[in-house]
Design a protein around this motif. Structure first.
Motif, PDB file in Angstrom:
ATOM      1  N   VAL A 193     -30.262  82.269 -51.081  1.00  0.00           N
ATOM      2  CA  VAL A 193     -29.287  81.653 -50.007  1.00  0.00           C
ATOM      3  C   VAL A 193     -30.170  82.836 -48.679  1.00  0.00           C
ATOM      4  CG1 VAL A 193     -27.206  80.824 -48.618  1.00  0.00           C
ATOM      5  CG2 VAL A 193     -27.578  81.048 -51.615  1.00  0.00           C
ATOM      6  N   VAL A 194     -29.815  84.012 -48.481  1.00  0.00           N
ATOM      7  CA  VAL A 194     -30.029  84.560 -48.024  1.00  0.00           C
ATOM      8  C   VAL A 194     -31.879  84.423 -47.352  1.00  0.00           C
ATOM      9  CG1 VAL A 194     -30.271  87.184 -46.323  1.00  0.00           C
ATOM     10  CG2 VAL A 194     -28.556  86.179 -47.765  1.00  0.00           C
ATOM     11  N   MET A 195     -32.332  84.410 -48.855  1.00  0.00           N
ATOM     12  CA  MET A 195     -34.081  84.300 -47.981  1.00  0.00           C
ATOM     13  C   MET A 195     -34.316  82.948 -47.711  1.00  0.00           C
ATOM     14  SD  MET A 195     -35.278  86.774 -51.393  1.00  0.00           S
ATOM     15  CE  MET A 195     -37.089  86.472 -50.548  1.00  0.00           C
ATOM     16  N   HIS A 196     -33.235  81.659 -48.241  1.00  0.00           N
ATOM     17  CA  HIS A 196     -34.029  80.457 -48.205  1.00  0.00           C
ATOM     18  C   HIS A 196     -32.863  79.631 -47.165  1.00  0.00           C
ATOM     19  CE1 HIS A 196     -37.156  80.264 -51.203  1.00  0.00           C
ATOM     20  NE2 HIS A 196     -36.361  81.154 -52.337  1.00  0.00           N
ATOM     21  N   GLN A 197     -32.364  80.372 -46.568  1.00  0.00           N
ATOM     22  CA  GLN A 197     -31.428  79.707 -45.644  1.00  0.00           C
ATOM     23  C   GLN A 197     -31.889  78.442 -44.360  1.00  0.00           C
ATOM     24  OE1 GLN A 197     -29.664  83.108 -42.221  1.00  0.00           O
ATOM     25  NE2 GLN A 197     -31.138  84.151 -43.320  1.00  0.00           N
ATOM     26  N   ASN A 198     -32.944  78.883 -44.271  1.00  0.00           N
ATOM     27  CA  ASN A 198     -33.547  78.336 -43.054  1.00  0.00           C
ATOM     28  C   ASN A 198     -34.194  76.868 -43.941  1.00  0.00           C
ATOM     29  OD1 ASN A 198     -33.259  79.656 -41.320  1.00  0.00           O
ATOM     30  ND2 ASN A 198     -35.342  80.885 -41.380  1.00  0.00           N
ATOM     31  N   ASP A 199     -33.948  76.421 -45.570  1.00  0.00           N
ATOM     32  CA  ASP A 199     -34.423  75.842 -46.179  1.00  0.00           C
ATOM     33  C   ASP A 199     -33.708  74.750 -47.076  1.00  0.00           C
ATOM     34  OD1 ASP A 199     -37.412  76.884 -45.792  1.00  0.00           O
ATOM     35  OD2 ASP A 199     -37.296  77.911 -47.198  1.00  0.00           O
ATOM     36  N   ILE A 200     -32.271  75.156 -46.767  1.00  0.00           N
ATOM     37  CA  ILE A 200     -31.216  74.280 -47.960  1.00  0.00           C
ATOM     38  C   ILE A 200     -30.381  73.178 -47.040  1.00  0.00           C
ATOM     39  CG2 ILE A 200     -31.575  75.885 -49.827  1.00  0.00           C
ATOM     40  CD1 ILE A 200     -29.627  77.454 -48.328  1.00  0.00           C
ATOM     41  N   ASN A 201     -30.136  72.774 -47.369  1.00  0.00           N
ATOM     42  CA  ASN A 201     -28.890  72.050 -46.337  1.00  0.00           C
ATOM     43  C   ASN A 201     -26.985  72.848 -46.829  1.00  0.00           C
ATOM     44  OD1 ASN A 201     -30.578  70.362 -45.055  1.00  0.00           O
ATOM     45  ND2 ASN A 201     -30.618  69.113 -46.879  1.00  0.00           N
ATOM     46  N   LEU A 202     -26.436  73.095 -45.840  1.00  0.00           N
ATOM     47  CA  LEU A 202     -25.155  73.866 -45.875  1.00  0.00           C
ATOM     48  C   LEU A 202     -24.007  72.529 -45.834  1.00  0.00           C
ATOM     49  CD1 LEU A 202     -25.312  76.913 -44.194  1.00  0.00           C
ATOM     50  CD2 LEU A 202     -25.597  76.173 -46.378  1.00  0.00           C
ATOM     51  N   PRO A 203     -22.893  72.204 -47.274  1.00  0.00           N
ATOM     52  CA  PRO A 203     -23.457  72.967 -48.099  1.00  0.00           C
ATOM     53  C   PRO A 203     -24.229  72.996 -49.466  1.00  0.00           C
ATOM     54  CG  PRO A 203     -21.163  71.279 -47.978  1.00  0.00           C
ATOM     55  CD  PRO A 203     -21.930  70.893 -46.428  1.00  0.00           C
ATOM     56  N   PHE A 204     -24.280  74.279 -49.756  1.00  0.00           N
ATOM     57  CA  PHE A 204     -25.611  74.086 -50.628  1.00  0.00           C
ATOM     58  C   PHE A 204     -24.816  74.028 -51.915  1.00  0.00           C
ATOM     59  CE2 PHE A 204     -28.464  76.325 -52.946  1.00  0.00           C
ATOM     60  CZ  PHE A 204     -29.266  75.087 -53.333  1.00  0.00           C
ATOM     61  N   LYS A 205     -25.082  73.459 -52.791  1.00  0.00           N
ATOM     62  CA  LYS A 205     -24.436  73.254 -54.088  1.00  0.00           C
ATOM     63  C   LYS A 205     -25.085  73.292 -55.254  1.00  0.00           C
ATOM     64  CE  LYS A 205     -21.308  70.438 -54.769  1.00  0.00           C
ATOM     65  NZ  LYS A 205     -20.114  68.962 -54.906  1.00  0.00           N
ATOM     66  N   ARG A 206     -25.715  74.184 -56.390  1.00  0.00           N
ATOM     67  CA  ARG A 206     -26.273  74.345 -56.775  1.00  0.00           C
ATOM     68  C   ARG A 206     -25.919  74.962 -58.374  1.00  0.00           C
ATOM     69  NH1 ARG A 206     -25.341  78.732 -58.898  1.00  0.00           N
ATOM     70  NH2 ARG A 206     -25.898  80.689 -59.309  1.00  0.00           N
ATOM     71  N   PHE A 207     -26.816  74.574 -59.369  1.00  0.00           N
ATOM     72  CA  PHE A 207     -26.244  75.130 -60.438  1.00  0.00           C
ATOM     73  C   PHE A 207     -27.306  75.534 -61.501  1.00  0.00           C
ATOM     74  CE2 PHE A 207     -27.892  70.576 -62.128  1.00  0.00           C
ATOM     75  CZ  PHE A 207     -28.436  71.334 -63.405  1.00  0.00           C
ATOM     76  N   GLN A 208     -27.309  76.485 -62.335  1.00  0.00           N
ATOM     77  CA  GLN A 208     -28.696  77.510 -62.318  1.00  0.00           C
ATOM     78  C   GLN A 208     -27.769  77.854 -63.941  1.00  0.00           C
ATOM     79  OE1 GLN A 208     -28.966  80.639 -60.264  1.00  0.00           O
ATOM     80  NE2 GLN A 208     -30.876  81.769 -61.388  1.00  0.00           N
ATOM     81  N   ILE A 209     -28.808  77.888 -64.958  1.00  0.00           N
ATOM     82  CA  ILE A 209     -28.414  77.656 -66.730  1.00  0.00           C
ATOM     83  C   ILE A 209     -30.055  79.097 -66.736  1.00  0.00           C
ATOM     84  CG2 ILE A 209     -28.390  77.028 -69.034  1.00  0.00           C
ATOM     85  CD1 ILE A 209     -27.436  74.806 -67.570  1.00  0.00           C
ATOM     86  N   GLN A 210     -29.451  80.363 -66.830  1.00  0.00           N
ATOM     87  CA  GLN A 210     -30.572  81.754 -67.433  1.00  0.00           C
ATOM     88  C   GLN A 210     -29.767  82.259 -67.944  1.00  0.00           C
ATOM     89  OE1 GLN A 210     -33.001  80.872 -63.128  1.00  0.00           O
ATOM     90  NE2 GLN A 210     -34.466  81.863 -64.868  1.00  0.00           N
ATOM     91  N   PRO A 211     -30.392  83.650 -68.731  1.00  0.00           N
ATOM     92  CA  PRO A 211     -29.762  84.267 -69.576  1.00  0.00           C
ATOM     93  C   PRO A 211     -29.163  85.354 -67.938  1.00  0.00           C
ATOM     94  CG  PRO A 211     -32.148  84.181 -70.118  1.00  0.00           C
ATOM     95  CD  PRO A 211     -32.420  83.209 -69.464  1.00  0.00           C
ATOM     96  N   VAL A 212     -29.046  86.426 -68.864  1.00  0.00           N
ATOM     97  CA  VAL A 212     -28.722  87.561 -68.034  1.00  0.00           C
ATOM     98  C   VAL A 212     -28.173  88.276 -69.409  1.00  0.00           C
ATOM     99  CG1 VAL A 212     -27.156  86.299 -65.867  1.00  0.00           C
ATOM    100  CG2 VAL A 212     -26.053  87.283 -68.262  1.00  0.00           C
ATOM    101  N   TRP A 213     -28.570  89.773 -68.402  1.00  0.00           N
ATOM    102  CA  TRP A 213     -27.808  91.160 -69.371  1.00  0.00           C
ATOM    103  C   TRP A 213     -27.414  91.939 -69.371  1.00  0.00           C
ATOM    104  CZ3 TRP A 213     -32.878  88.617 -67.429  1.00  0.00           C
ATOM    105  CH2 TRP A 213     -33.371  87.650 -68.995  1.00  0.00           C
TER     106      TRP A 213
END
Length: 460
Positions: free
Chosen positions: A112-132
């Motif tokens: 979010v911080v790195m792409h703050q100029n490219d996203i519309n707020l409020p920004f709603k995302r989902f993410q399905i990936q592995p973690v360790w």
């Protein structure tokens, strides 16, 4: 060269085609619900800069981060005195600057911080990936596992928390679960409790200890609290709070009395009440709250970045730890230089949900293969004729394959049966002459003649 016996790293697993069908059933069910509530998908790298991850999960969480050694001779630049001391913790900053992600929330905040100029707020995302996580492997706990997260940043509204309750309820019921509890608490309430005890500076120590109540019991919690700087008098005040009973509404009313002197604690109570009001407005009744939601004062979610409502989900149909959790993290992006951007999110523990559905037998009929049609390979002339047919079947949207060699018919049928392919097409000399093929239904054993057009119509 010596033969090496193959083995898996502890806390990891292989997944067969059938298991992948089941996992994708979970992922696709969750994605459908997430999208229904207006969330869009993103992905982030498997590893992050170590500085991105450390300091976000508390001391205990930081210990579980898998560090990645620098490439090349990673010890060459390490100070000689530290090498002589043989203390790995002191060496870490000199030999590694990357780590596998511990969760999806901190990488999302970085995104979010790195792409703050490219996203519309409020920004709603989902993410399905592995973690360790470098945790001790046990039933329902793995070192590599998937998280399924939904987060929204840029909105202070408690409507988001209410919708997360609805997302949990709908998604878990869509997966076939019937008896589960969505636990809710608020970190402001926990801060208020620490204030009432007179130990506000020990809020983290208190939450880390009481979050283990289910695992080590009240006696274990008390022992840990004493070790962390609390007194016996503090424990006498804390005990009746931890052991609050009754309905969620009753617990909140009792807490109002206990936290009457704490403005922050009362704010936490008011936030939970507001969330419940939104849920009632959505559903028009108390039914969902009464059936699935419970205020749990011992719920602490031992992560330092939570600042408001926190959630945890447990199923009562199988002995299993939490299968979901999350909360509000108002100051998380501030750690990356973006101040004043509030966020809130929840996660589904896909691997634990997998085990729960497996134990309860809740998966729909899953086949090893998506192939719908196997064309038998009798000989080279038949192969030459059926290759264009196979091409046209796929062009029509039918998942089909030709057995690659002219093996015995029994072997080819066993292949189809083993992969769960529902239909087999036999193209012999007679079929090549007449243009009508023999189609076998593997489930019923029935065989019938079909033209190419009839075959397409039946299988599409």
């Amino acid at each position: 060269m010596a033969t090496i016996k193959p083995s898996l790293a502890k806390g990891t697993r292989d997944f067969s085609p059938l298991e992948m069908e089941k996992r994708n059933y979970i992922f696709n069910t969750l994605k459908t619900v997430f999208k229904k509530f207006g969330y869009s998908e993103i992905q982030t790298p498997s590893f992050e800069n170590l500085s991105t991850l450390t300091g976000k999960y508390g001391d205990e969480g930081d210990k579980l981060i898998f560090k990645i050694l620098n490439s090349g001779d990673y010890l060459s630049k390490a100070p000689e005195d530290l090498l002589q001391e043989k203390q790995s913790n002191k060496l870490i900053p000199h030999i590694t600057d990357k780590a596998l992600r511990y969760d999806l929330t901190v990488p999302f905040a970085r995104y979010v911080v790195m792409h703050q100029n490219d996203i519309n707020l409020p920004f709603k995302r989902f993410q399905i990936q592995p973690v360790w996580r470098a945790d001790r492997p046990q039933r329902g706990r793995y070192r590599e596992f998937y998280q399924c997260d939904v987060d929204v940043v840029g909105s202070e509204s408690l409507l988001n928390e209410a919708e997360f309750i609805l997302i949990y309820q709908e998604a878990l019921q869509d997966l076939g679960l019937k008896d589960f509890t969505i636990k809710i608490n608020n970190r402001k309430i926990l801060s208020g409790i620490a204030e009432v005890i007179g130990k506000p500076e020990l809020i983290v120590d208190m939450t880390v200890a009481i979050d283990k109540l289910d695992k080590i019991g009240l006696e274990g919690v008390n022992k840990e609290l004493l070790e962390r700087g609390f007194t016996s008098e503090d424990l006498d005040i804390l005990k009746p709070i931890i052991l609050l009973e009754g309905s969620s509404a009753s617990k909140l009313e009792q807490l109002k009395q206990v936290l009457a002197s704490s403005e922050k604690g009362l704010q936490g109570i008011a936030e939970i009440e507001q969330v419940f009001m939104y849920v009632r407005s959505f559903t028009g009744s108390e039914e969902l709250l009464d059936k699935f939601v419970e205020v749990d004062i011992t719920l602490a979610r031992g992560l330092n970045y939570y600042t408001g409502c926190i959630f945890e989900v447990k199923t009562h149909e199988v002995a299993m730890g939490s299968i979901g959790g999350g909360g509000r993290y108002d100051d998380l992006t501030g750690m990356f230089g973006l101040k004043g951007l509030t966020g809130v999110g929840i996660s589904f523990g896909a691997d634990r949900i997998y085990d729960v559905l497996e134990e309860l037998g809740l998966y729909p009929d899953a086949r090893v293969s998506n192939t719908k049609l196997l064309i038998v390979n009798f000989d080279k002339p038949a192969e030459k004729m059926t290759l264009p047919l196979l091409f046209r079947m796929r062009a029509a949207g039918i998942a089909a394959e030709l057995y690659p060699t002219a093996a015995k018919l029994k072997k080819q049928m066993s292949y189809a049966d083993g992969k769960g392919i529902p239909y087999v097409l036999l193209v012999g000399e007679e079929e090549m002459e007449t243009g009508r093929f023999t189609l076998k239904d593997m489930a019923s054993g029935e065989q019938f003649k079909v033209s190419e057009q009839e075959l397409v119509e039946k299988l599409v």
